[in-house]
Design a protein around this motif. Structure first.
Motif, short mmCIF file in Angstrom:
data_model
loop_
_atom_site.label_atom_id
_atom_site.label_comp_id
_atom_site.label_asym_id
_atom_site.label_seq_id
_atom_site.Cartn_x
_atom_site.Cartn_y
_atom_site.Cartn_z
N ALA A 41 -51.82 -2.08 1.75
CA ALA A 41 -51.73 -2.73 3.06
C ALA A 41 -50.27 -2.87 3.50
O ALA A 41 -49.93 -2.59 4.66
CB ALA A 41 -52.41 -4.10 3.02
N TRP A 45 -48.56 -1.16 6.79
CA TRP A 45 -47.84 -1.92 7.82
C TRP A 45 -46.43 -1.36 8.03
O TRP A 45 -45.93 -1.31 9.16
CB TRP A 45 -47.76 -3.40 7.45
CG TRP A 45 -49.00 -4.17 7.77
CD1 TRP A 45 -49.81 -4.86 6.89
CD2 TRP A 45 -49.61 -4.35 9.06
NE1 TRP A 45 -50.87 -5.43 7.55
CE2 TRP A 45 -50.77 -5.14 8.88
CE3 TRP A 45 -49.28 -3.90 10.34
CZ2 TRP A 45 -51.60 -5.50 9.94
CZ3 TRP A 45 -50.12 -4.27 11.40
CH2 TRP A 45 -51.25 -5.05 11.19
N THR A 165 -55.50 -5.00 5.01
CA THR A 165 -55.13 -6.41 4.88
C THR A 165 -56.37 -7.28 4.76
O THR A 165 -56.45 -8.17 3.90
CB THR A 165 -54.30 -6.85 6.10
OG1 THR A 165 -53.11 -6.06 6.18
CG2 THR A 165 -53.91 -8.32 5.99
#
Length: 275
Positions: A41, A45, A165
């Motif tokens: 995650a 990002w 996430t």
């Protein structure tokens, strides 16, 4: 350019399975999945930031629940191992996708027969390993998740980052509910197996990113056919690199399962739908 993404998909998925297997060797699966998917995650990002796509995508909420269950079972299956036995069963997603939308002709029948022969070679003479059952359950959930993804590929970076996430949040929550090793254990595991941990989380992020990119150009069945090659390569690396004591028959079974799945999908979506 599409062929480059296809190659990256196979490579990332192969290395993801090897990394998860080695990271989770003789370990609880809970810190393994927290580390692998939480780290992925963060990587997604970072990619979203670099690609100027830093947005929270609520469209990932419902798919994240499907993926959370699928990824949990998938990780447990790979931790259970051995890789040469468990990995080929990821191809069972193919007949499940076909069952949801059956079509095709002689090629489908032949492909299913080859796939069945591969499963027999992989498992003949012994009961199915517990990890195989986990992988089969994961396959059923992944078949549904792939169909959800096919409609959510307009912003792959932010969508993938949001989804991973949320998946990590559900995983951490479950560790608390079940009173299993959580974030502290995941950090400790990373320190002890840094190389395998970085491989697992980076390959994990790359495999999902390549999936979303490919779904912008190919139908889900075509992407799954390519992904099937990773099942064989991971099985081969399990024997040749990780030293798993499996017979040649197991590897031939893995190859037939990948080949049969590819044939089903090729006939199911003529030419994989590639223009």
């Amino acid at each position: 350019m599409l062929w480059i993404w296809l190659g990256l998909r196979v490579s990332a998925l192969t290395l993801e399975r090897v990394g998860l297997r080695r990271l989770g060797d003789r370990q609880s699966p809970w810190p393994v999945m927290t580390l692998a998917y939480g780290g992925a995650a963060l990587g997604l990002w970072a990619a979203a930031l670099a690609g100027h796509d830093l947005r929270w995508r609520w469209a990932a909420l419902l798919p994240s629940l499907t993926y959370w269950a699928a990824f949990t079972l998938y990780t447990v299956a790979l931790v259970e191992g051995p890789l040469a036995v468990v990995s080929p069963w990821a191809n069972a997603t193919v007949p499940l996708l076909f069952a949801l939308r059956p079509s095709g002709g002689v090629g489908v029948v032949l492909g299913l027969a080859i796939f069945a022969a591969g499963t027999w070679m992989n498992s003949a003479g012994r009961r199915l390993a517990r990890g195989v059952w986990y992988m089969l359950a994961s396959d059923a959930l992944l078949a549904a998740a792939r169909l959800q993804d096919a409609h959510q590929v307009h912003a792959p970076l932010s969508y993938g980052a949001t989804l991973y996430t949320l998946v990590t949040v559900w995983m951490v929550t479950m560790t608390q509910v079940l009173r299993q090793p959580g974030l502290g254990a995941a950090w400790s595991l990373l320190q002890r197996r840094l190389g395998w941990g970085m491989l697992a989380l980076s390959a994990n992020a790359a495999s999902y990113l390549t999936l979303l990119v490919l779904l912008r150009h190919l139908p889900p069945g075509a992407v799954e056919a390519v992904s099937g090659l990773a099942s064989f390569f991971a099985a081969w690396l399990g024997v040749r690199w990780l030293g798993e004591r499996q017979s040649r028959r197991t590897l031939w079974g893995a190859l037939l399962m990948a080949l049969g799945a590819g044939m089903v999908l090729y006939d199911h979506a003529p030419g994989f739908g590639v223009q």
